[in-house]
Design a protein around this motif. Sequence first.
Motif, PDB file in Angstrom:
ATOM      1  N   PHE A  33       0.911  -1.698  -0.037  1.00  0.00           N
ATOM      2  CA  PHE A  33       0.097  -0.245  -0.201  1.00  0.00           C
ATOM      3  C   PHE A  33       0.282   1.003   0.070  1.00  0.00           C
ATOM      4  O   PHE A  33       0.496   2.608  -0.478  1.00  0.00           O
ATOM      5  CB  PHE A  33      -1.234   0.193   0.848  1.00  0.00           C
ATOM      6  CG  PHE A  33      -1.780   1.274   1.418  1.00  0.00           C
ATOM      7  CD1 PHE A  33      -3.176   0.975   0.877  1.00  0.00           C
ATOM      8  CD2 PHE A  33      -1.599   2.119   2.090  1.00  0.00           C
ATOM      9  CE1 PHE A  33      -4.227   2.464   0.800  1.00  0.00           C
ATOM     10  CE2 PHE A  33      -1.688   3.332   1.800  1.00  0.00           C
ATOM     11  CZ  PHE A  33      -3.156   3.563   1.679  1.00  0.00           C
ATOM     12  N   LEU A  34       1.289   1.077   0.874  1.00  0.00           N
ATOM     13  CA  LEU A  34       2.495   2.558   1.355  1.00  0.00           C
ATOM     14  C   LEU A  34       3.531   2.493  -0.236  1.00  0.00           C
ATOM     15  O   LEU A  34       4.016   3.860  -1.418  1.00  0.00           O
ATOM     16  CB  LEU A  34       3.633   2.492   1.835  1.00  0.00           C
ATOM     17  CG  LEU A  34       3.239   2.153   3.703  1.00  0.00           C
ATOM     18  CD1 LEU A  34       3.858   1.932   4.986  1.00  0.00           C
ATOM     19  CD2 LEU A  34       2.106   3.976   3.941  1.00  0.00           C
ATOM     20  N   CYS A  35       3.796   1.887  -0.846  1.00  0.00           N
ATOM     21  CA  CYS A  35       4.480   1.212  -2.247  1.00  0.00           C
ATOM     22  C   CYS A  35       3.847   2.837  -2.920  1.00  0.00           C
ATOM     23  O   CYS A  35       4.343   3.060  -4.125  1.00  0.00           O
ATOM     24  CB  CYS A  35       5.358   0.031  -2.359  1.00  0.00           C
ATOM     25  SG  CYS A  35       6.422   0.326  -1.657  1.00  0.00           S
ATOM     26  N   PHE A  36       2.501   2.171  -3.402  1.00  0.00           N
ATOM     27  CA  PHE A  36       2.269   2.926  -4.412  1.00  0.00           C
ATOM     28  C   PHE A  36       1.451   3.174  -3.923  1.00  0.00           C
ATOM     29  O   PHE A  36       0.889   4.700  -5.206  1.00  0.00           O
ATOM     30  CB  PHE A  36       0.655   1.427  -4.764  1.00  0.00           C
ATOM     31  CG  PHE A  36       0.685   0.186  -5.530  1.00  0.00           C
ATOM     32  CD1 PHE A  36      -0.070   0.226  -7.138  1.00  0.00           C
ATOM     33  CD2 PHE A  36       1.584  -0.839  -5.847  1.00  0.00           C
ATOM     34  CE1 PHE A  36      -0.603  -0.651  -7.834  1.00  0.00           C
ATOM     35  CE2 PHE A  36       2.049  -1.509  -7.173  1.00  0.00           C
ATOM     36  CZ  PHE A  36       0.982  -1.500  -7.734  1.00  0.00           C
ATOM     37  N   PHE A 123      10.160   1.803  -9.037  1.00  0.00           N
ATOM     38  CA  PHE A 123      10.772   0.419  -9.263  1.00  0.00           C
ATOM     39  C   PHE A 123      10.439  -0.045  -7.826  1.00  0.00           C
ATOM     40  O   PHE A 123      10.419  -1.081  -7.751  1.00  0.00           O
ATOM     41  CB  PHE A 123      12.674   1.167  -8.672  1.00  0.00           C
ATOM     42  CG  PHE A 123      13.153   0.943 -10.019  1.00  0.00           C
ATOM     43  CD1 PHE A 123      13.063   1.416 -11.494  1.00  0.00           C
ATOM     44  CD2 PHE A 123      14.773   0.960 -10.610  1.00  0.00           C
ATOM     45  CE1 PHE A 123      13.511   1.592 -12.794  1.00  0.00           C
ATOM     46  CE2 PHE A 123      15.533   1.007 -11.207  1.00  0.00           C
ATOM     47  CZ  PHE A 123      15.851   1.111 -12.146  1.00  0.00           C
ATOM     48  N   ILE A 124       9.616   0.880  -7.450  1.00  0.00           N
ATOM     49  CA  ILE A 124       9.187   0.504  -6.035  1.00  0.00           C
ATOM     50  C   ILE A 124       8.015  -0.223  -6.150  1.00  0.00           C
ATOM     51  O   ILE A 124       7.001  -1.291  -5.381  1.00  0.00           O
ATOM     52  CB  ILE A 124       8.431   1.576  -5.157  1.00  0.00           C
ATOM     53  CG1 ILE A 124       7.923   2.595  -5.516  1.00  0.00           C
ATOM     54  CG2 ILE A 124       9.945   1.906  -4.369  1.00  0.00           C
ATOM     55  CD1 ILE A 124       7.476   3.462  -4.417  1.00  0.00           C
ATOM     56  N   GLY A 125       7.401  -0.036  -8.129  1.00  0.00           N
ATOM     57  CA  GLY A 125       5.885  -0.733  -8.377  1.00  0.00           C
ATOM     58  C   GLY A 125       6.341  -2.357  -8.208  1.00  0.00           C
ATOM     59  O   GLY A 125       5.258  -3.340  -8.575  1.00  0.00           O
ATOM     60  N   ALA A 126       7.816  -2.643  -7.782  1.00  0.00           N
ATOM     61  CA  ALA A 126       8.170  -4.125  -8.179  1.00  0.00           C
ATOM     62  C   ALA A 126       7.345  -4.746  -6.087  1.00  0.00           C
ATOM     63  O   ALA A 126       8.051  -5.568  -6.481  1.00  0.00           O
ATOM     64  CB  ALA A 126       9.999  -4.392  -7.822  1.00  0.00           C
ATOM     65  N   LEU A 157      -4.550  -0.364  -3.422  1.00  0.00           N
ATOM     66  CA  LEU A 157      -5.526   1.032  -3.090  1.00  0.00           C
ATOM     67  C   LEU A 157      -4.427   2.403  -2.524  1.00  0.00           C
ATOM     68  O   LEU A 157      -4.871   3.114  -2.610  1.00  0.00           O
ATOM     69  CB  LEU A 157      -5.840   0.646  -1.500  1.00  0.00           C
ATOM     70  CG  LEU A 157      -7.556  -0.397  -1.513  1.00  0.00           C
ATOM     71  CD1 LEU A 157      -7.772  -0.831   0.057  1.00  0.00           C
ATOM     72  CD2 LEU A 157      -8.508   0.086  -2.364  1.00  0.00           C
ATOM     73  N   GLY A 158      -3.088   1.804  -2.182  1.00  0.00           N
ATOM     74  CA  GLY A 158      -2.163   2.892  -1.974  1.00  0.00           C
ATOM     75  C   GLY A 158      -2.251   3.965  -3.691  1.00  0.00           C
ATOM     76  O   GLY A 158      -1.909   5.329  -3.412  1.00  0.00           O
ATOM     77  N   GLY A 159      -2.591   3.503  -5.014  1.00  0.00           N
ATOM     78  CA  GLY A 159      -2.721   4.044  -5.679  1.00  0.00           C
ATOM     79  C   GLY A 159      -4.035   4.851  -5.980  1.00  0.00           C
ATOM     80  O   GLY A 159      -4.035   6.351  -6.766  1.00  0.00           O
ATOM     81  N   GLY A 160      -5.909   4.083  -5.134  1.00  0.00           N
ATOM     82  CA  GLY A 160      -6.447   5.524  -5.074  1.00  0.00           C
ATOM     83  C   GLY A 160      -6.652   6.402  -4.241  1.00  0.00           C
ATOM     84  O   GLY A 160      -6.746   7.443  -3.999  1.00  0.00           O
ATOM     85  N   VAL A 189       8.535  13.603   0.262  1.00  0.00           N
ATOM     86  CA  VAL A 189       9.678  13.482   1.570  1.00  0.00           C
ATOM     87  C   VAL A 189       9.018  12.671   2.106  1.00  0.00           C
ATOM     88  O   VAL A 189       9.208  12.106   2.899  1.00  0.00           O
ATOM     89  CB  VAL A 189      10.129  14.785   1.931  1.00  0.00           C
ATOM     90  CG1 VAL A 189      11.026  15.172   3.334  1.00  0.00           C
ATOM     91  CG2 VAL A 189      10.996  15.787   0.824  1.00  0.00           C
ATOM     92  N   ILE A 190       7.889  13.314   2.788  1.00  0.00           N
ATOM     93  CA  ILE A 190       7.406  12.253   3.793  1.00  0.00           C
ATOM     94  C   ILE A 190       6.819  11.422   3.683  1.00  0.00           C
ATOM     95  O   ILE A 190       7.542  10.016   3.889  1.00  0.00           O
ATOM     96  CB  ILE A 190       5.994  12.802   4.220  1.00  0.00           C
ATOM     97  CG1 ILE A 190       6.304  14.800   5.108  1.00  0.00           C
ATOM     98  CG2 ILE A 190       4.950  12.457   5.273  1.00  0.00           C
ATOM     99  CD1 ILE A 190       5.040  15.509   5.535  1.00  0.00           C
ATOM    100  N   ALA A 191       6.255  11.028   2.505  1.00  0.00           N
ATOM    101  CA  ALA A 191       5.521   9.656   1.503  1.00  0.00           C
ATOM    102  C   ALA A 191       7.048   8.757   1.431  1.00  0.00           C
ATOM    103  O   ALA A 191       7.047   7.786   2.162  1.00  0.00           O
ATOM    104  CB  ALA A 191       4.974   9.871   0.555  1.00  0.00           C
ATOM    105  N   GLY A 192       8.282   9.302   0.796  1.00  0.00           N
ATOM    106  CA  GLY A 192       9.573   8.544   1.324  1.00  0.00           C
ATOM    107  C   GLY A 192      10.559   8.451   2.636  1.00  0.00           C
ATOM    108  O   GLY A 192      10.774   7.022   2.646  1.00  0.00           O
ATOM    109  N   ALA A 193       9.684   9.368   3.311  1.00  0.00           N
ATOM    110  CA  ALA A 193      10.263   8.822   5.146  1.00  0.00           C
ATOM    111  C   ALA A 193       9.573   7.773   4.819  1.00  0.00           C
ATOM    112  O   ALA A 193      10.105   6.288   5.957  1.00  0.00           O
ATOM    113  CB  ALA A 193      10.374   9.732   5.520  1.00  0.00           C
ATOM    114  N   VAL A 194       8.351   7.533   5.058  1.00  0.00           N
ATOM    115  CA  VAL A 194       7.424   6.248   5.600  1.00  0.00           C
ATOM    116  C   VAL A 194       7.472   5.269   5.291  1.00  0.00           C
ATOM    117  O   VAL A 194       8.036   4.004   6.114  1.00  0.00           O
ATOM    118  CB  VAL A 194       6.199   7.145   5.551  1.00  0.00           C
ATOM    119  CG1 VAL A 194       5.080   5.262   5.736  1.00  0.00           C
ATOM    120  CG2 VAL A 194       5.403   8.180   6.228  1.00  0.00           C
TER     121      VAL A 194
END
Length: 472
Positions: A33-36, A123-126, A157-160, A189-194
């Motif tokens: 979820f977080l990756c998407f 790449f995180i879609g992998a 769901l992360g993509g939506g 930046v926050i999304a990447g840190a999570v």
Amino acid sequence: MDTTSQSKSTTLNLFNLKHVSIRTFWITAISFFLCFFAWFGIVPFMPDVVKELGLTPDQKWNSIILAVSGTVFARLLIGKLCDKYGPRLCYTWLLMLGAIPVILCGLVQTPTQFLICRLFIGFIGASFVITQVHTSLMFAPNIVGTANATSAGWGNLGGGANRLGMPIIAAGVVSFGIAEGEAWRYSMVIAGAVCFLMGIVYYFFTQDTPQGNFKDLKESGIKIEKKKDQVGFATVLKDYRTWILFFIYAASFGIELTVYGTMDDYLQNTFQLERVTAGNLVLSFALMNIFARTLGGFFGDRFGKLKGLRGRVIFLSAILALQGFMLITFSAATSIGIGICFLILFSLSVQMAEGATFSVVPFINKKAIGSVSGIVGAGGNVGAFLAAMLLKSQSAVAEKAAIAANEGLGEAAIQAAQSAASSAAVSSGYFIIGIVVVIAGMSALAIRFSTEDEKVAQKDTMVAEKDLIPVR
């Protein structure tokens, strides 16, 4: 029996977090979820990005295509790495390294830097491949399709959810005194840190199999079911069934990505909906992943129980053909009411087809689930790339012709003609794509399993059903 952490789970008891399979299910679904969420996190802010960085229309389209393209190579590679090093380490590194371009996306100053970040963010879609590998290793044959489909659906769901989540994060950032035009940067930046922090969680709270991690099992002399030397990657590449599933996933997940990515504009141009209304409709279809993909895996498991591995294939073929028919019918709809009805049915069937696909994947080659999952998963992004190129080329040609034909009639007339041309071109593209999806559904029937494979799957299912005792 599924009463200890030493065996695969035969049930999907979501509240039994003490069991390693269920705990892994939740962690891998949340990670996905977080990756998407991060992968498509920039989408709600594209108007701000276009304005601040001065992106041209071509650069905007290219950023979308690059994000999808980067995932193809990552998915092909990550499946093989999962077979060799195990999903735990692969997911840990993917989350931590994948967080870097997400964070850097918030720091870009030029269009070129933005495009490079979009490529590597892809790449995180992998993460999808690792999710499917890990749940395949944790759940028994009687429930593996449902587990795979549910973890993937909830991850999708992360993509939506980013359509709601990222603006909320941005609003929180603004409340601290940050300029509204800069909020998208802080949000990335926050999304990447999570994502980075989730990589640490994955390392410490999951393991590769119910028996332990690949490395520990090798050192203790215990045979690992998915060792690389049991089957070569070339063997997987030579298996025609892998490539049929590649095509099938291109026609399901790939088409879902492209249709949802173009649907906002299509609904506005065809049915004259407001942008907010169109966006909310598309978001609601994405949220169907909460249950629709699970249904595909569930019915795949049920058909597998009734008709064996062939039953899984028959259901996959039927639901994919239905998906294609729904898209074809939607493409011809001229009424908003009829259009929405068929769009709902398309959304339901495409997500069920995705779940059904990965109810078949674990049985193609049990000794190389990672490699098979990687190739099939990459098919989704190849399908998205090709479908996007088709729609882009058709729409661009039609819009340019409309502009030329209405030159001198005023901005309003040109814009109306351009919208109508785009609508007709995309409608035609949807029709063509729907035909291809139906063909993909028919191709599924070519997937065959040996008598031995059927016997092994039947035996494993019978054992799992016999041991179907709630874990304590």
